[in-house]
Design a protein around this motif. Structure first.
Motif, PDB file in Angstrom:
ATOM      1  N   THR A  24       0.827  -1.210   0.000  1.00  0.00           N
ATOM      2  CA  THR A  24       0.000   0.000   0.000  1.00  0.00           C
ATOM      3  C   THR A  24       0.859   1.255   0.000  1.00  0.00           C
ATOM      4  OG1 THR A  24      -0.109   0.087   2.421  1.00  0.00           O
ATOM      5  CG2 THR A  24      -1.868  -1.128   1.296  1.00  0.00           C
ATOM      6  N   ALA A  25       0.195   2.354  -0.287  1.00  0.00           N
ATOM      7  CA  ALA A  25       0.792   3.682  -0.160  1.00  0.00           C
ATOM      8  C   ALA A  25      -0.290   4.596   0.405  1.00  0.00           C
ATOM      9  CB  ALA A  25       1.268   4.201  -1.513  1.00  0.00           C
ATOM     10  N   PRO A  26       0.067   5.480   1.332  1.00  0.00           N
ATOM     11  CA  PRO A  26      -0.938   6.389   1.888  1.00  0.00           C
ATOM     12  C   PRO A  26      -1.322   7.473   0.879  1.00  0.00           C
ATOM     13  CG  PRO A  26       1.209   6.832   2.857  1.00  0.00           C
ATOM     14  CD  PRO A  26       1.375   5.645   1.962  1.00  0.00           C
ATOM     15  N   VAL A  27      -2.630   7.690   0.746  1.00  0.00           N
ATOM     16  CA  VAL A  27      -3.137   8.761  -0.124  1.00  0.00           C
ATOM     17  C   VAL A  27      -4.193   9.549   0.643  1.00  0.00           C
ATOM     18  CG1 VAL A  27      -2.718   7.488  -2.270  1.00  0.00           C
ATOM     19  CG2 VAL A  27      -4.946   7.354  -1.186  1.00  0.00           C
ATOM     20  N   GLU A  28      -4.393  10.797   0.237  1.00  0.00           N
ATOM     21  CA  GLU A  28      -5.451  11.592   0.855  1.00  0.00           C
ATOM     22  C   GLU A  28      -6.803  11.013   0.460  1.00  0.00           C
ATOM     23  OE1 GLU A  28      -4.813  15.643  -0.285  1.00  0.00           O
ATOM     24  OE2 GLU A  28      -3.345  15.938   1.307  1.00  0.00           O
ATOM     25  N   ALA A  29      -7.740  11.023   1.385  1.00  0.00           N
ATOM     26  CA  ALA A  29      -9.062  10.445   1.148  1.00  0.00           C
ATOM     27  C   ALA A  29      -9.735  11.049  -0.087  1.00  0.00           C
ATOM     28  CB  ALA A  29      -9.942  10.648   2.384  1.00  0.00           C
ATOM     29  N   GLN A  30      -9.498  12.326  -0.366  1.00  0.00           N
ATOM     30  CA  GLN A  30     -10.127  12.972  -1.513  1.00  0.00           C
ATOM     31  C   GLN A  30      -9.692  12.366  -2.847  1.00  0.00           C
ATOM     32  OE1 GLN A  30      -9.118  17.128  -1.658  1.00  0.00           O
ATOM     33  NE2 GLN A  30      -6.964  16.719  -1.221  1.00  0.00           N
ATOM     34  N   HIS A  55     -19.360  18.754   2.744  1.00  0.00           N
ATOM     35  CA  HIS A  55     -18.858  19.605   3.827  1.00  0.00           C
ATOM     36  C   HIS A  55     -17.426  19.250   4.239  1.00  0.00           C
ATOM     37  CE1 HIS A  55     -22.894  21.130   4.109  1.00  0.00           C
ATOM     38  NE2 HIS A  55     -23.362  19.931   4.411  1.00  0.00           N
ATOM     39  N   GLY A  56     -16.558  19.004   3.270  1.00  0.00           N
ATOM     40  CA  GLY A  56     -15.162  18.732   3.574  1.00  0.00           C
ATOM     41  C   GLY A  56     -14.866  17.339   4.105  1.00  0.00           C
ATOM     42  N   ARG A  57     -15.864  16.472   4.056  1.00  0.00           N
ATOM     43  CA  ARG A  57     -15.680  15.098   4.527  1.00  0.00           C
ATOM     44  C   ARG A  57     -16.077  14.118   3.428  1.00  0.00           C
ATOM     45  NH1 ARG A  57     -14.074  14.479   9.432  1.00  0.00           N
ATOM     46  NH2 ARG A  57     -14.880  12.397   9.757  1.00  0.00           N
ATOM     47  N   ILE A  58     -15.508  12.934   3.507  1.00  0.00           N
ATOM     48  CA  ILE A  58     -15.784  11.879   2.539  1.00  0.00           C
ATOM     49  C   ILE A  58     -16.312  10.675   3.293  1.00  0.00           C
ATOM     50  CG2 ILE A  58     -14.713  10.252   0.935  1.00  0.00           C
ATOM     51  CD1 ILE A  58     -12.826  12.457   0.132  1.00  0.00           C
ATOM     52  N   ARG A  59     -17.460  10.172   2.872  1.00  0.00           N
ATOM     53  CA  ARG A  59     -18.013   8.936   3.432  1.00  0.00           C
ATOM     54  C   ARG A  59     -17.744   7.827   2.434  1.00  0.00           C
ATOM     55  NH1 ARG A  59     -23.695  11.217   5.433  1.00  0.00           N
ATOM     56  NH2 ARG A  59     -22.918  12.329   7.253  1.00  0.00           N
ATOM     57  N   ILE A  60     -17.243   6.728   2.954  1.00  0.00           N
ATOM     58  CA  ILE A  60     -16.891   5.594   2.097  1.00  0.00           C
ATOM     59  C   ILE A  60     -17.722   4.384   2.486  1.00  0.00           C
ATOM     60  CG2 ILE A  60     -15.032   4.005   1.448  1.00  0.00           C
ATOM     61  CD1 ILE A  60     -13.061   6.281   2.042  1.00  0.00           C
ATOM     62  N   HIS A  73     -23.047  -3.296   0.597  1.00  0.00           N
ATOM     63  CA  HIS A  73     -21.931  -2.453   1.034  1.00  0.00           C
ATOM     64  C   HIS A  73     -22.254  -1.938   2.434  1.00  0.00           C
ATOM     65  CE1 HIS A  73     -21.305  -2.262  -3.356  1.00  0.00           C
ATOM     66  NE2 HIS A  73     -20.037  -2.184  -3.007  1.00  0.00           N
ATOM     67  N   TRP A  74     -21.247  -1.703   3.221  1.00  0.00           N
ATOM     68  CA  TRP A  74     -21.417  -1.154   4.562  1.00  0.00           C
ATOM     69  C   TRP A  74     -20.549   0.091   4.678  1.00  0.00           C
ATOM     70  CZ3 TRP A  74     -16.599  -1.449   6.783  1.00  0.00           C
ATOM     71  CH2 TRP A  74     -15.744  -2.441   6.290  1.00  0.00           C
ATOM     72  N   LYS A  75     -20.902   0.941   5.651  1.00  0.00           N
ATOM     73  CA  LYS A  75     -20.166   2.200   5.813  1.00  0.00           C
ATOM     74  C   LYS A  75     -18.801   1.912   6.428  1.00  0.00           C
ATOM     75  CE  LYS A  75     -20.364   6.802   7.764  1.00  0.00           C
ATOM     76  NZ  LYS A  75     -21.100   7.712   8.635  1.00  0.00           N
ATOM     77  N   VAL A  76     -17.764   2.212   5.675  1.00  0.00           N
ATOM     78  CA  VAL A  76     -16.384   2.025   6.128  1.00  0.00           C
ATOM     79  C   VAL A  76     -16.026   3.135   7.110  1.00  0.00           C
ATOM     80  CG1 VAL A  76     -13.968   1.944   5.410  1.00  0.00           C
ATOM     81  CG2 VAL A  76     -15.734   0.877   3.990  1.00  0.00           C
ATOM     82  N   GLY A  77     -16.435   4.357   6.788  1.00  0.00           N
ATOM     83  CA  GLY A  77     -16.143   5.476   7.677  1.00  0.00           C
ATOM     84  C   GLY A  77     -16.324   6.806   7.005  1.00  0.00           C
ATOM     85  N   SER A  78     -16.140   7.857   7.798  1.00  0.00           N
ATOM     86  CA  SER A  78     -16.218   9.229   7.328  1.00  0.00           C
ATOM     87  C   SER A  78     -14.883   9.881   7.659  1.00  0.00           C
ATOM     88  CB  SER A  78     -17.366   9.944   8.037  1.00  0.00           C
ATOM     89  OG  SER A  78     -17.478  11.263   7.592  1.00  0.00           O
ATOM     90  N   PHE A  79     -14.269  10.503   6.653  1.00  0.00           N
ATOM     91  CA  PHE A  79     -12.912  11.014   6.802  1.00  0.00           C
ATOM     92  C   PHE A  79     -12.819  12.442   6.278  1.00  0.00           C
ATOM     93  CE2 PHE A  79     -12.952   6.496   5.844  1.00  0.00           C
ATOM     94  CZ  PHE A  79     -12.228   5.953   6.900  1.00  0.00           C
ATOM     95  N   ASP A  80     -11.903  13.235   6.860  1.00  0.00           N
ATOM     96  CA  ASP A  80     -11.573  14.545   6.302  1.00  0.00           C
ATOM     97  C   ASP A  80     -10.930  14.338   4.939  1.00  0.00           C
ATOM     98  OD1 ASP A  80     -12.416  16.103   8.485  1.00  0.00           O
ATOM     99  OD2 ASP A  80     -10.497  15.800   9.509  1.00  0.00           O
TER     100      ASP A  80
END
Length: 101
Positions: A24-30, A55-60, A73-80
């Motif tokens: 893996t490599a870290p990437v911004e949620a956007q 509103h500046g957040r991403i729900r996955i 599908h299930w909600k993985v999370g909400s991230f900035d």
């Protein structure tokens, strides 16, 4: 043409038929898109099914790589937008089939 994906060593599959430890490599949620595989918990890769941005957040929403097409599908999370998430590198999983229409 049929594409056969390369086999993974046991250290990546932990004896299963799934790649549970992708590189893996870290990437911004956007920067994430449906079809990307992310790792939010150790040895639990998730395929992103859908994303909503508000509103500046991403729900996955997604599914573990071992879940079937019929499972919801299930909600993985909400991230900035700038939250960094581990995304699987190209070649760790077969590319998702994309419609050409």
């Amino acid at each position: 043409m049929i594409t056969v994906h390369r086999p993974f060593p046991t250290r990546k599959t932990l004896g299963t038929r799934y790649n549970l430890r992708p590189a893996t490599a870290p990437v911004e949620a956007q920067r994430l898109q449906p079809g990307d595989v992310i790792v939010v918990d150790d040895e639990c890769p998730v395929v992103i099914g859908s994303i909503s941005r508000k509103h500046g957040r991403i729900r996955i929403w997604g599914k573990f790589i071992w879940q079937t097409e019929r499972e919801l599908h299930w909600k993985v999370g909400s991230f900035d937008y700038t939250h960094r998430i581990a995304r699987a590198l190209p070649g760790e999983y077969p590319a998702p089939t994309r419609s050409t229409l």
